[in-house]
Structure formats: C-alpha cells, structure tokens
Scaffold this active site. Structure first.
Site, short mmCIF file in Angstrom:
data_model
loop_
_atom_site.label_atom_id
_atom_site.label_comp_id
_atom_site.label_asym_id
_atom_site.label_seq_id
_atom_site.Cartn_x
_atom_site.Cartn_y
_atom_site.Cartn_z
CB SER A 1 -5.32 1.73 12.77
OG SER A 1 -4.61 0.83 13.55
N GLY B 1 -11.11 -1.16 6.80
CA GLY B 1 -11.27 0.28 7.08
C GLY B 1 -12.39 0.41 8.06
CG ASP C 1 -7.26 -1.21 1.78
OD1 ASP C 1 -7.17 -0.40 2.36
OD2 ASP C 1 -7.07 -2.71 2.10
CG ASP D 1 -6.22 2.73 4.31
OD1 ASP D 1 -6.71 3.10 5.51
OD2 ASP D 1 -6.36 1.89 3.75
NE ARG E 1 -8.67 -2.08 18.52
CZ ARG E 1 -7.98 -1.39 19.20
NH1 ARG E 1 -8.19 -1.23 20.57
NH2 ARG E 1 -6.91 -0.39 18.82
CG ASN F 1 -3.00 -1.18 17.23
OD1 ASN F 1 -2.50 -0.91 18.37
ND2 ASN F 1 -4.00 -1.59 17.12
CG ASP G 1 -3.88 -1.19 8.90
OD1 ASP G 1 -2.80 -1.37 9.12
OD2 ASP G 1 -4.93 -1.21 9.72
P1 B16 Z 1 -7.38 -0.83 15.09
P2 B16 Z 1 -7.16 1.28 7.78
C1 B16 Z 1 -8.27 -0.08 9.71
O1 B16 Z 1 -7.16 0.52 9.00
C2 B16 Z 1 -8.25 -1.61 9.20
O2 B16 Z 1 -8.17 -1.67 7.80
C3 B16 Z 1 -9.29 -2.25 10.00
O3 B16 Z 1 -9.12 -3.82 9.70
C4 B16 Z 1 -9.13 -2.24 11.60
O4 B16 Z 1 -10.31 -2.79 11.79
C5 B16 Z 1 -9.14 -0.65 11.82
O5 B16 Z 1 -8.03 -0.02 11.01
C6 B16 Z 1 -9.01 -0.49 13.23
O6 B16 Z 1 -7.68 -0.98 13.67
O7 B16 Z 1 -7.78 -2.06 15.67
O8 B16 Z 1 -5.73 -1.17 14.99
O9 B16 Z 1 -7.49 0.24 15.53
O10 B16 Z 1 -7.33 0.52 6.89
O11 B16 Z 1 -8.23 2.53 8.05
O12 B16 Z 1 -5.64 1.96 7.70
MG MG Z 2 -7.02 0.08 4.62
#
Ligand code: B16
Ligand code: MG
Length: 214
Positions: free
Chosen positions: A115, A45, A169, A8, A48, A117, A10
């Site tokens: 994400s 996780g 996480d 993962d 959005r 991003n 973030d």
């Molecule tokens: P984005 P991961 C997740 O990343 C984040 O933990 C979560 O808080 C966020 O809302 C989600 O990505 C979407 O992110 O808005 O940047 O597309 O933990 O799966 O790496």
């Molecule tokens: Mg995460």
C-alpha cells in the site's frame, strides 16, 4: 534462527478491507460495474492498478490508460476519506502484543505492504516510528507476489532473507515471502504458507513457533 519478522499491514496489523471494499464499491457503482465482496477478496495484497484491472473485468466498456489513472485516483480519494477515521482501536486483536513481545526479545520488526497509503495508516493507528523498517508501495516497482517489498525490508534491516519470517493474509503475499527465501506465516486462511494461525491473538502459539524455528 528468526532475527526479524516482517508484517504485511492491511489484514494483519489493521483491517482496512472494509475501507477498500467501500471505496471500490462506490467507484464501481458510479461506473455501473458489478462489484461484490468476493471480488474484493481477490484484491488483497494486489497493487492499486492491478486491483483496478480486476474490478474492470466486469466493465462493459474499454477504458484508456488515462481514464484508468483517473478511476484509481477517484477510488483512492474515497479510500483516504475512510482511513482518516482509523484510530489505534482499529489495530487487529493480538497484533500489538505480538509486536511488543518481539521488541522485548530483540527481534527486529518491519512492515512489508503493497500500500502507498502505509504512512497515513501507521500514523492513524499510532504506530508511526514504531517499526525498525517500513517497506511499502512507495519504494517498490513490482507488487506482491514479486518478493521486492520483503527483500527491501530485509535490506533496510540489514538482515539476511533466510533469517526473516513474513506474516501475511494474502496468497500473493505468501508467494512473495517464499520467493524472497523467507519463512512464511499465514493469518486469516492465506494459502501456501510454512505455518498457519487464524489471527495474531494466539500469542502463545506465536511464541512457540518462534522457539520451534530457532
Ligand atoms: P493502496 P497490504 C495492499 O496492502 C492491500 O491488501 C490491497 O488490497 C491494496 O490494493 C494494496 O495494498 C494497494 O493499496 O491503494 O493503498 O496503495 O495487504 O500489502 O498491506
Ligand atoms: Mg494484506
């Protein structure tokens, strides 16, 4: 035997939690919606739009679909302003060592993140072109706890899910890994995993674990 480890992003490779918190907080304050770090923890996780639904649980008015799209976009713009400041120094302790160690031992490494991003974040921390595969919010239709993001990563690597381990996480991520039929390792207290460690800093524990699974 573990032939690939899917990370993962973030909360495992880089801590963007605070960036997400500040961006959601700014948007929520502007809308007069209560938001705190405890609520932010529930967003780990989670995609959005699903995160926005959680944030709006405290809202006093109903938002239309187009208003929700605009709110999510506004939050994402605040978030992008913050992640543009990330540097390789923001890689979490131990993560780079674990990744390099896996590479040296011929074990494939991939990203499995919800994400959208992900490409920006990997570039900022200097890890674009580092992984054997990147599966993220841009190539999935169902977010964690759906296993899609991890199954796509395994497919890109051409490795059977049974031979993969995921590192997460978030509780939703652990559930996704289990539903994908993969071994699961939790960091930072995510619940329900086969194995647990506090952070990737304990490289000896990580190496012992890989040998034990083999
Ligand atoms: P984005 P991961 C997740 O990343 C984040 O933990 C979560 O808080 C966020 O809302 C989600 O990505 C979407 O992110 O808005 O940047 O597309 O933990 O799966 O790496
Ligand atoms: Mg995460």
């Amino acid at each position: 035997m573990i032939k690939a480890v899917i990370f993962d992003l973030d909360g495992v490779i880089v801590s963007t939690d605070d960036c997400h918190y500040c961006a959601w907080k700014k948007m929520a304050d502007e809308e007069g919606v209560y938001f705190d770090r405890k609520i932010n923890n529930r967003l780990r996780g989670v995609s959005r739009m699903a995160s926005l639904d959680i944030v709006l649980e405290r809202a006093e008015k109903e938002y239309s679909e187009s208003e929700k799209q605009a709110l999510a976009e506004r939050k994402n713009n605040y978030y992008k302003d913050l992640i543009c400041e990330l540097t390789p120094n923001d890689i979490l302790p131990g993560a780079l060592k674990v990744l390099e160690n896996l590479k040296e031992n011929g074990i494939k490494i991939a990203i499995g993140s919800s994400s959208k991003n992900t490409p920006i974040i990997l570039k900022q921390i200097g890890l674009d072109n580092f992984f054997d595969a990147v599966s993220d919010g841009n190539n999935i239709t169902h977010s964690k706890p759906n296993p899609e993001v991890f199954l796509k990563a395994a497919e890109m690597l051409k490795i059977a899910p049974l031979d993969c381990m995921i590192v997460e996480d978030a509780d939703a991520g652990i559930e996704a890994g289990k539903r994908a039929g993969m071994k699961t390792l939790s960091v930072q207290g995510a619940k329900g995993a086969d194995y647990e460690m506090h952070s990737l800093e304990d490289i000896d524990f990580f190496n012992r674990l890989l040998k034990q699974i083999a």
